[in-house]
Design a protein around this motif. Structure first.
Motif, short mmCIF file in Angstrom:
data_model
loop_
_atom_site.label_atom_id
_atom_site.label_comp_id
_atom_site.label_asym_id
_atom_site.label_seq_id
_atom_site.Cartn_x
_atom_site.Cartn_y
_atom_site.Cartn_z
N GLU A 73 2.58 -0.53 -1.88
CA GLU A 73 3.81 -0.74 -2.63
C GLU A 73 4.70 -1.81 -2.01
O GLU A 73 5.59 -2.33 -2.68
N ILE A 74 4.48 -2.12 -0.76
CA ILE A 74 5.39 -3.05 -0.07
C ILE A 74 5.40 -4.42 -0.74
O ILE A 74 6.46 -5.00 -1.01
N ALA A 75 4.24 -4.95 -1.06
CA ALA A 75 4.16 -6.27 -1.70
C ALA A 75 4.80 -6.24 -3.09
O ALA A 75 5.48 -7.19 -3.49
N ASN A 76 4.57 -5.15 -3.81
CA ASN A 76 5.16 -5.02 -5.15
C ASN A 76 6.68 -5.08 -5.09
O ASN A 76 7.32 -5.81 -5.85
N VAL A 77 7.27 -4.30 -4.19
CA VAL A 77 8.72 -4.23 -4.10
C VAL A 77 9.29 -5.57 -3.62
O VAL A 77 10.34 -6.02 -4.11
N ALA A 78 8.62 -6.22 -2.68
CA ALA A 78 9.07 -7.53 -2.20
C ALA A 78 9.07 -8.55 -3.33
O ALA A 78 10.00 -9.36 -3.47
N SER A 79 8.03 -8.51 -4.17
CA SER A 79 7.95 -9.42 -5.30
C SER A 79 9.05 -9.14 -6.32
O SER A 79 9.70 -10.07 -6.83
N VAL A 80 9.29 -7.87 -6.60
CA VAL A 80 10.37 -7.49 -7.52
C VAL A 80 11.71 -8.01 -7.01
O VAL A 80 12.51 -8.58 -7.76
N ASN A 81 11.96 -7.83 -5.72
CA ASN A 81 13.22 -8.27 -5.13
C ASN A 81 13.39 -9.78 -5.26
O ASN A 81 14.48 -10.28 -5.58
N GLN A 82 12.32 -10.54 -5.04
CA GLN A 82 12.40 -11.99 -5.13
C GLN A 82 12.69 -12.44 -6.56
O GLN A 82 13.48 -13.37 -6.79
#
Length: 473
Positions: A73-82
């Motif tokens: 989930e870490i990559a997903n959330v980082a992408s959402v934030n960007q």
């Protein structure tokens, strides 16, 4: 006097695509004996406004109501934030928030994520509600004894999943008042045929026909999930075209997918009105399916309500709240709001009935479901080498899972989605909504992989496969 582009430039006007019209207007006033002052005033009336610059990066912050749980989930959330950081730069944006079910919805920078909420001033961004306008949930609770299996059987006969609409002879006519509203709106009038053909259909993807038991009463309930189908997709296309025309004039720096229609323009008023009619059409579409099922089985209907989670809402503060897969969680979001909304998790989990808490950090919204952890392709790749029956028995034990087309769509199984317990916990953690009741799962119908044997998936010259048995429980 002869008016040229040079004349206008000398008067301080900035050249652009409008100059031809400006010169023509100026010359007409000059030929009519107008003074220089009158000529300039006429040109000023038709010149486009100055381009609106993007906000400075970081000038507007957004709320992240999500916590990654696990490396996947870490990559997903980082992408959402960007993506949200980019969205906050739009000149129309005043606030933003991310729900616990968020996941990226595209690769282009600043694409609103699923589970994103964006508040804008005097601006409707069609790209922020996407083609599936008014994707929504509806529940009908049946009176007295009801057989869940019979309801699922009726759903297989009477609902409609997959591509296209209902064939002639099997179409269900929308309410007269809804069709009248279509006819009276310039953006919707060309879509009346599609509005009839696609009424009471559910499409594909994650849309479903779910039968469950209300936990506190034991009553059997039917819950459907779908949006506005082809009429909504066609309205979205028209809205994006109108928004692009404004983008070129108002904010060329803004990406095409984030173009907007100023709400106070003729186009903005027509689009807002069209959205409300599409909403009425979609609500009626849900309950038409429910009523057909109830009528066919002789069932009475007690409580029923619905809510959209992919729409644009206007609050009393005057701002437009674009919810891309986010459930309204504040009172009075619509005239038919009863204070309760539906949040599904996955086919093997309860559907939550919630009461909104109008949290400031959520901008008055809650998640619309569990959200995907993996793309469809990536998830299917992880299942290679295992049979559909084995996978479904593992992920949806005891659930009567049916595929409308007869071929299960494994990309829609619970394992493709975020952990339901985690999403539910984060709803509480961030104070977004209160769970007041649940509908416990019994069975669910989805479209299934109706495109599995489509011509473009078959090697050239290969024969059509026979349809395998569905993995229904």
């Amino acid at each position: 006097m002869g008016i040229t582009g040079k004349t206008l430039i000398e008067w301080g006007f900035q050249p652009g695509h409008w100059f031809a019209e400006g010169i023509k207007t100026a010359q007409a006033v000059a030929d009519a004996g107008g003074t220089d002052l009158e000529i300039r005033a006429a040109v000023e009336r038709i010149q486009p406004p100055a381009a609106v610059p993007l906000n400075r990066a970081g000038a507007i912050e957004h709320f992240m109501n999500i916590e990654p749980e696990g490396d996947h989930e870490i990559a997903n959330v980082a992408s959402v934030n960007q993506h949200m950081i980019e969205l906050m730069r739009l000149p129309t944006v005043r606030a933003g928030a991310v729900m616990p079910d968020a996941c990226p919805a595209g690769h282009a920078p600043g694409t609103i994520p699923v589970g994103g909420v964006i508040a804008t001033e005097n601006a409707i961004h069609p790209g922020m509600h996407s083609a599936d306008i008014c994707c929504s949930m509806a529940v009908s609770v049946f009176k007295g004894a009801a057989d869940p299996t019979a309801i699922l059987d009726a759903g297989m006969r009477l609902s409609h999943f997959g591509g296209g609409g209902r064939p002639r002879g099997a179409q269900v006519h929308p309410p007269t008042e809804v069709m009248k509203a279509f006819a009276e709106n310039a953006m919707l009038a060309p879509l009346m045929s599609a509005a009839i053909e696609h009424f009471a259909t559910q499409g594909d993807g994650n849309h479903f026909f779910y039968v469950g038991r209300v936990k506190s009463t034991g009553d059997i309930a039917l819950v459907t999930h779908h949006g506005s189908r082809k009429p909504g997709a066609m309205l979205y296309k028209a809205g994006m075209a109108a928004a692009e025309r404004f983008r070129q004039r108002l904010s060329p720096e803004t990406a095409r997918h984030n173009a907007w229609i100023p709400a106070d323009t003729r186009e903005g008023e027509a689009y807002w009105s069209a959205l409300q009619t599409i909403r009425a059409w979609t609500k009626a579409s849900h309950f038409a399916i429910h009523d057909m099922v109830a009528s066919s089985l002789g069932l009475g209907i007690g409580d029923r309500f619905w809510n959209e989670h992919n729409f644009v809402f206007r609050k009393t503060d005057g701002l437009f709240y674009h919810a891309k897969g986010a459930t309204p969680a504040y009172r009075g979001y619509a005239s038919d709001d009863i204070g309760l909304t539906l949040i599904p998790l996955n086919m093997a989990q309860p559907i939550l009935i919630t009461s909104g808490l109008d949290s400031a950090n959520g901008l008055g919204f809650a998640p619309h479901g569990a959200g995907r952890n993996f793309s469809r392709t990536a998830y299917l790749r992880s299942l290679e080498g295992r049979s559909a029956a084995e996978i479904m028995a593992e992920q949806a034990p005891g659930i009567d899972v049916r595929s409308f087309c007869g071929i299960p769509d494994l990309s829609e199984l619970p394992g493709a989605y975020k952990d339901a317990a985690s999403v539910r916990r984060q709803i509480s953690q961030y104070g977004l909504a209160e769970v007041v009741e649940t509908i416990e799962p019994i069975g669910s119908i989805m479209a299934g992989d109706w495109q599995q044997d489509a011509p473009w998936r078959r090697p050239r010259g290969a024969a059509r496969k026979s349809t395998p048995d569905s993995a229904e429980g």
